[in-house]
Structures are given as C-alpha cells and as structure tokens.
Scaffold this motif. Sequence first.
Motif, mmCIF file in Angstrom:
data_model
loop_
_atom_site.group_PDB
_atom_site.id
_atom_site.type_symbol
_atom_site.label_atom_id
_atom_site.label_comp_id
_atom_site.label_asym_id
_atom_site.label_seq_id
_atom_site.Cartn_x
_atom_site.Cartn_y
_atom_site.Cartn_z
ATOM 1 N N UNK A 150 0.391 -0.971 0.089
ATOM 2 C CA UNK A 150 -0.303 -0.530 -0.238
ATOM 3 C C UNK A 150 1.047 1.376 0.130
ATOM 4 N N UNK A 151 2.370 1.036 1.145
ATOM 5 C CA UNK A 151 2.660 2.230 0.954
ATOM 6 C C UNK A 151 3.892 2.454 -0.756
ATOM 7 N N UNK A 152 4.056 1.576 -0.579
ATOM 8 C CA UNK A 152 4.898 1.122 -2.969
ATOM 9 C C UNK A 152 3.683 2.347 -3.574
ATOM 10 N N UNK A 153 2.368 1.676 -3.238
ATOM 11 C CA UNK A 153 1.422 2.027 -4.538
ATOM 12 C C UNK A 153 1.233 3.682 -3.930
ATOM 13 N N UNK A 154 0.914 3.276 -3.214
ATOM 14 C CA UNK A 154 0.314 5.379 -3.575
ATOM 15 C C UNK A 154 1.700 5.749 -3.077
ATOM 16 N N UNK A 155 3.069 5.967 -3.423
ATOM 17 C CA UNK A 155 3.973 6.498 -3.132
ATOM 18 C C UNK A 155 4.206 6.328 -5.066
ATOM 19 N N UNK A 156 4.501 5.426 -5.573
ATOM 20 C CA UNK A 156 4.750 5.765 -7.074
ATOM 21 C C UNK A 156 3.061 6.467 -7.822
ATOM 22 N N UNK A 157 2.194 6.434 -6.819
ATOM 23 C CA UNK A 157 0.836 6.795 -7.441
ATOM 24 C C UNK A 157 1.379 8.582 -7.455
ATOM 25 N N UNK A 158 1.679 8.906 -5.982
ATOM 26 C CA UNK A 158 1.655 10.490 -5.922
ATOM 27 C C UNK A 158 3.198 10.955 -7.943
ATOM 28 N N UNK A 159 4.373 10.041 -7.508
ATOM 29 C CA UNK A 159 5.549 10.318 -8.384
ATOM 30 C C UNK A 159 4.958 10.755 -9.918
#
Length: 511
Positions: A363-372
């Motif tokens: 979940x954290x990786x998906x959020x960071x990736x989506x923000x980027x």
Amino acid sequence: MHIHPQQREEALDGASAARNLVSLLTPLLTDDTGYSSGTSSPVQMSTRDCRGILSAIQALVPTLIPDSPIFAAFHDGQVHDPLGGGSYAFQDDLVGPVLQALLNDEALSNDDKRRAGNRSDETSTQNCPTTNHELNTQRPIPLPNRPIVIHAGVQPNNSPHVGTIVVFCYAFSLARGIRDRMQAAAVNVDDEPPFVSVEITFVDTAPVKGEGTEIGGIEYQRSYRDVPGALDTYMADYEEVLYLLSTWSGIRVTTAFQYNLFSSPIIPSILRYFVAHHDLLGRQLSPKHGKLALRAACPIPGCALAEKHGQLNIYNDTNHAQNKTASPAANDPTITFHCPHHGPHTISVSNPADVARLEANAPARSLIRSMSHLLDTKAHHVRITGADYAGMYQEMFLYRPLAAWSAATGLAAGRTPHILYAPLIVDWSGAKLSKTLYVREGGYNAMKLFGTDGLGSFAQLKSRFGSNGSEGLRRIWEEVQGWLGDPKKLFRPFSLEYLQRVIIEEKKWES
C-alpha cells in the motif's frame, strides 16, 4: 497384508459407486435401449437419467484417490459475457477513453495550460478519439504530447503463472492499441504521436522465504535484492516472456527495480509529506499494525535485516521545529530504523543515497508511486494490475490518502492515477490462482491430474509444449488481445477450466 478398516470402507464405497455407475451406463450399450433402430445415433436421454449418471460419476470420482480426494464438476460449455458496470460502460472501446483521460491531464497541468487554451475545442469530450469510426473521418484528432508508459509490477519469487502473464499481455496489448490508435489519428494531423512503451517493475524488496526472523513479536525480513543470488532463480523466465511479448507487439519494454522508484528526484518531497503525516498514513495504510510500513535494510555488511511493518520506526520532522542557524540539510526530515542486532540506523530525506535504500510494503509503495506519477509532467503513466487490487483496497489505501495529500499540498488537483485492472484467473471455487508459496503445501498438485499444470508457471507451460516452448505464451497473448478487442471481457474473471481448453487444447468455447 493388513488393511485398515477405513481403507476397507473406502474401497467398498468405491466399488459400490462403480457398480452403480455401470448399472446406469449398461442400457446405453444395448441396441434396443441405447440406440435408435437401424442407426448408431444415441437416443436423447431423459433429464432424470442424465442427472442420475452425472450424480453417479460425482460419487465415484472422490474414491479414485482416497488419500487425496478429487471432485467432479460439470458445465454446459457455454460462455456468457453479461453486461454491467465496467463491461457495460466500455463494451465498445477502452483505448479511446484512456486517451481522453490523458488529454484531460495535459489540460489540467500547469505547463500545458497555454496549449490547452489554444486548443480547448480539441480537448473536449466530443473530439475524443474514442472510436475507430472517428479515426476514419477527416476531422483533426488531438493527440497527447507526452510519452506514454504502461506499467506493471511483479514479485520475482516464482516463475510467472498465467495470472501474471495475463497482466503482462494486457500491458503490451494496451500499449499497442494506444500506439495504433494514435498513429491512425496522426494521418490527418501534423502532430507526431508520442512514444508508447511498457515498463515492468520487479519488486525486489519482497521478503525471501526462510531469511526472516521474529524477535520480541517484531518481524524482520531480508529482501531479494539483499540476498546474493536470490533474484537469479526465475529472472530468465521473466526475461523470455518480456522479450517475446515485446517482439510480438512491437512495443519497447524496459525493466525497473525499487531502487529506480526511490531514486526519482520527485521522491524526497513525497517523503517529507510521509514523515509529517506518518501517524495518519500509518492508520490509513496498515489497519493491522497502525504503523507506516517503510523499511530500510541494516547497512552493516552481511546483515540486511529490515523491520517488516515499521513498528519501531522513529520519524523526525525537523521542518516543524527548524533550527534557523542550521543548514537546510540539518533541518531535513529523517527516519530512524531498528536492527535487532546492530541497533538504530537513520536516513535523511535530503540524501539520495539514503532514500534509495528505502523499501515499502504494497500500500505505501503504491501510494508513493502514484504520487510520483501524478507529479511527473514529462510523461503519462498508466498502470495495469490484477483485479484483486480493485474496489475497497484502492479506495482505502490509495484514493483517500491521495485526496488528503492533494488537499493539504494543492498538488495534482483534480487528477487521479490511471489504473486498469486485468481479469483474475480463478480456480473452481472462485479463488484467484496464486503463487504456490501463498497456498498450503501441495495445494495445486491436482492441476497436473486435471491437465492445467501448464498454467501454473511459465516453466511448466514451456515444458507442456516441448520444443516449441513459446507456443503456450503465444496462445495467451492472442487470447488477451481478443479481450481488448471486445473490452467487456476485461471486466470478468476467467477460470482455469476455461483457459485449459483455450490455451492448452487450443479450442474455443461456445458463446
């Protein structure tokens, strides 16, 4: 030889079931009952007689392998693709709406406001290249300006099974569909279509089985990238699959690892937000532990242990209490991690080498990736992932945190990630086909008996087709292309039994 009473009972049950089935089948072998006079064509059986035979088969089958019972199920071989939800909305076209969404993003971006103002009429919904009919008209069709990257990700801890291969095929098929649609549109305009590619990210920060430990109720793991040789086990299978799909589609493919994500110059600003809001994000992204699952492996040579769920992490948001006389780097946020053997170690958000060490759970990786991706004004990003990540998972772990981030920072206003969900491949019970390490030992042994073992991994698929190892992959590729050509099929799961006939036997079901 001594026979256990239970074994004797099972043998008697099997014999009884067999005799019952034989008694029901015997009339079919006689001319006066089973066949019409003077012909070799079977007489139509009554529903009751047919049901009796099927029930007898179902009673017999579990007795064939008493130690590991199997069960018989029947179907009529008819395939239905009922409309509803996404299958209704996108039954005629998927590529056009995706292109329209990318055009809307460009209109919303600050660096494209001038172009959006000059061509506002072209970026309206009615001018969207949504259908092939529109592409055959003489009216100019607007095209996105930025390169388009279709993303998919995988944990490389097994040879890719058919579910993973379907995601890859979807990514390449969508990329080709977008490229072809834009090339057709560009015939009547001066714009050169932007480049379309596929990027496959390997989650090399997944835990290596047998390399973790639990100390004091805290879980620690070692990632694939930190265990020498661990990544090499299955990478050749992925490389072959990606090479073939890239060749067949004519779409360039690149690969990336977690280092590439966290090395992006956009990431430090995102991490500052994460540090400042770690309590809220921890509760949002980890209902089980309530902590933000950021990790960093212990830097001591030979250790590389990382605390799995971030329960002992210490976040220092120095921006909220800056020392005015200190350098900017001294005031940068930090995260301190805990190694059970070597104690604390700290990364600074302003240090690229530190940030590149970071790991994050899904979940954290998906959020960071989506923000980027939302902050990247140089390219468009479209993600393909399994349908098991749709619904409440994305609402809780992605869209709500993104909305809070956008409201707090003013970034990516009015925008959301572009995510398409690949159909799940499910077993007889409706559960998704999983990696064998996520099911109980021997859970998929029966696939060999049923003839579906070739769908369990690319290695098995190649073995099934002998010298022409790519044939099975080619059949999956062609099947998925058919789904994109008839997009309503992208909004439903497909069973192993369905794919067995289509992929292994290369036959079609009745629609």
